[in-house]
Design a protein around this motif. Sequence first.
Motif, short mmCIF file in Angstrom:
data_model
loop_
_atom_site.label_atom_id
_atom_site.label_comp_id
_atom_site.label_asym_id
_atom_site.label_seq_id
_atom_site.Cartn_x
_atom_site.Cartn_y
_atom_site.Cartn_z
N THR A 77 17.58 19.89 -35.13
CA THR A 77 16.17 20.22 -35.33
C THR A 77 15.87 21.61 -34.79
OG1 THR A 77 15.57 17.89 -35.14
CG2 THR A 77 13.82 19.51 -34.82
N ALA A 78 15.22 22.44 -35.63
CA ALA A 78 14.90 23.80 -35.21
C ALA A 78 13.74 23.78 -34.23
CB ALA A 78 14.54 24.64 -36.43
N LYS A 79 13.82 24.67 -33.25
CA LYS A 79 12.74 24.80 -32.28
C LYS A 79 11.66 25.70 -32.86
CE LYS A 79 15.62 24.21 -28.16
NZ LYS A 79 16.05 24.82 -26.88
N PRO A 80 10.42 25.56 -32.36
CA PRO A 80 9.37 26.46 -32.80
C PRO A 80 9.68 27.89 -32.40
CG PRO A 80 8.44 24.53 -31.73
CD PRO A 80 9.92 24.50 -31.47
N TYR A 81 9.17 28.83 -33.17
CA TYR A 81 9.28 30.25 -32.85
C TYR A 81 8.04 30.62 -32.09
CZ TYR A 81 9.95 35.28 -33.43
OH TYR A 81 10.13 36.62 -33.21
N ASN A 82 8.20 31.19 -30.89
CA ASN A 82 7.06 31.54 -30.05
C ASN A 82 6.88 33.05 -30.04
OD1 ASN A 82 5.60 32.16 -27.33
ND2 ASN A 82 5.25 30.00 -27.74
N VAL A 83 5.73 33.51 -30.50
CA VAL A 83 5.49 34.95 -30.63
C VAL A 83 5.35 35.64 -29.28
CG1 VAL A 83 4.40 34.66 -32.88
CG2 VAL A 83 2.98 34.59 -30.83
N PHE A 84 5.02 34.88 -28.23
CA PHE A 84 4.86 35.50 -26.93
C PHE A 84 6.19 35.66 -26.20
CE2 PHE A 84 0.69 33.31 -27.56
CZ PHE A 84 -0.05 34.46 -27.78
N GLU A 85 7.17 34.84 -26.56
CA GLU A 85 8.46 34.90 -25.89
C GLU A 85 9.44 35.84 -26.57
OE1 GLU A 85 9.86 30.94 -25.60
OE2 GLU A 85 8.44 30.36 -24.04
N GLU A 86 9.26 36.06 -27.87
CA GLU A 86 10.17 36.93 -28.62
C GLU A 86 9.69 38.37 -28.55
OE1 GLU A 86 12.88 35.73 -29.71
OE2 GLU A 86 12.39 33.60 -29.39
N ASP A 87 10.58 39.28 -28.88
CA ASP A 87 10.23 40.69 -28.90
C ASP A 87 9.19 40.96 -29.98
OD1 ASP A 87 11.99 41.17 -26.87
OD2 ASP A 87 13.65 41.73 -28.24
N ASP A 126 8.15 20.13 -28.54
CA ASP A 126 7.01 20.49 -27.70
C ASP A 126 6.36 21.74 -28.26
OD1 ASP A 126 7.34 18.39 -26.00
OD2 ASP A 126 8.65 19.48 -24.61
N LEU A 127 5.06 21.78 -28.14
CA LEU A 127 4.28 22.89 -28.67
C LEU A 127 3.57 23.63 -27.55
CD1 LEU A 127 2.61 21.11 -31.75
CD2 LEU A 127 4.68 22.52 -31.74
N ARG A 128 3.57 24.97 -27.63
CA ARG A 128 2.90 25.82 -26.67
C ARG A 128 2.14 26.92 -27.40
NH1 ARG A 128 7.92 28.04 -23.71
NH2 ARG A 128 8.65 27.92 -25.87
N PRO A 129 1.22 27.58 -26.73
CA PRO A 129 0.50 28.68 -27.37
C PRO A 129 1.47 29.73 -27.89
CG PRO A 129 -0.60 28.08 -25.35
CD PRO A 129 0.69 27.31 -25.37
N GLY A 130 1.25 30.18 -29.12
CA GLY A 130 2.10 31.18 -29.74
C GLY A 130 3.20 30.60 -30.60
N ASP A 131 3.38 29.27 -30.59
CA ASP A 131 4.43 28.66 -31.40
C ASP A 131 4.07 28.71 -32.89
OD1 ASP A 131 6.08 28.10 -29.34
OD2 ASP A 131 5.62 25.96 -29.21
#
Length: 555
Positions: free
Chosen positions: A191-201, A76-81
């Motif tokens: 499978t690797a999940k997307p990295y989300n810039v809004f959820e990470e520090d 699944d894709l979300r803003p910031g991924d």
Amino acid sequence: VKRVDRTTLVSDEYGEITAVEISDGRDFHVLNFFTLDPNSLLLPHVLQAQMVFYVHTGSGRLSWMDGEDDDAKSVDLRPGDVYGLEEGSIFYLQSYLETLQRNKLRIHAIFPHETTRRLKPYTSLRDSLMGFDRRLLQSAFRVSDEAVEELVTGSPPPEIVHGILAAKTLPEKKKKEKSLWTTAMNSKKKTAKPYNVFEEDKDFVNGNGWSTTVTARKHPVLRSSGVGLFVVNLTAGSMVGPHWNPKGSEISIVLEGHGLVSVVSSNATTATGGLRDENDRFPVEEGDVFVVPRFGPMAQMAFLDGTFVFAGFTTQASRNHPQFLAGKASVLRVFDRKVMAMAFNATLDGSAFDRIVDSQEESVILRCEDCAEEEMRAIGEMEEERRREEEAMRKREEEKRRQEEEEEEEARRREEEKWRREEEQERRREEEEEARQKEAEKRRREEEQERRREEEEEARRQEAEKRRREEEQERRREEEREAEKWRREEEQERREEEEEGERRREEEEEEETTRHGRHRYGGGSTESERAAEAQRRWEEELQREEEEAEAARRR
């Protein structure tokens, strides 16, 4: 590159794909911008280059199969991924139908190892299959010819269609037999999940904004790509301090708001008196793409009327560490202050340099009220100066062009005058030649006429000569006839004279006889009679001589 200058690759009622090719001075980079309306589907494509992307807005699902195994994967894709796919992957994208916001799914992608400069380094899966012969497809699928006919003769669908799959549901996975290659190589890794810039520090946060960078250390999916992704959010009236990238270039996309970018060119010196290329300072707005090459000192500024958010890709991200010139993280604070002071100004003492370097208490993202506006005013002044220079140059060029036109006109006039004189000379030569020809023709006609006159005169002379000869001949014949006539007449006269003489002699003889008789018998002529007879004979002799002379003259 302005948003309006992007190249459209796909466009229909359910979405579009646009592209940009941009250079950092060393390499060309290809970016694609995927935009899908809610509940739309980008049909399967085959990637021919690595793809790293950032999800800007909306939500959806990425489904793909790579070359490591035969299993389909989905995230699944979300803003910031932030995510990436390897080359050779088969993928498709679905946008979710969000019940409240109904945002379009917008994805910004870069193809880091695309060296052929194709704006669309992926092809339709359908096109890959339709290139084969029908008989081959029938044997490969073990179906009837009618089935293959139905498959290949149908009208090709658009690349983006209205959603076929239910929103936010994964398609049913069907087990299929593993190939000989993947059975031996399947690592069954997760499978690797997307990295989300809004959820990470965030990497850096202060009152002026925040920034974060995603590299292979944070997201293993990026390991083979050699690129990283960054997001910068500047509050109103702030800036990313002057810095440069020692290892890679930055390709940035404006996500929100507008700002100003300043890049120092290689020929720049100082802000007080040095030369700066006005193209190194430029405003940007949402959707614009800009690039800063490696080693290029830069600063990004937000205007006072709102935030400035941009994201982008960094080449050689794993080894790149930005070097800042101002603030607490400044490289100027690392080296000996006297050396650094001397490097900038030979008259600058260490304490003055310390005050300059140590005054800024913040780092990375700095407060800079009116900086963007001042830069814009400077740009305006430079543009006005450039406009004046261009106007002056235009006037000089117009004056030069006018002079050139006058020179060309003068040259053309001289050339025309030369041509006119040459034409006049040629005309005169032609006239003289024509006059000579006419004179020659006249002489020829006169000579011809003279020749004809001479010929006619000769003919007349010959005719006259002929007539003369004929007349002469005729005269001679006439003379001959006349002479013959005279000869005959003379002959006749001579004969007559001879006859007359004969007759006279006879008469004389008779007279003599008679006289002798008379004398004999006592008679005879007197002396006067003998004198008359002598006179008559002399006259006859004289007349005969005159007649002979006249006959000789006539001959």
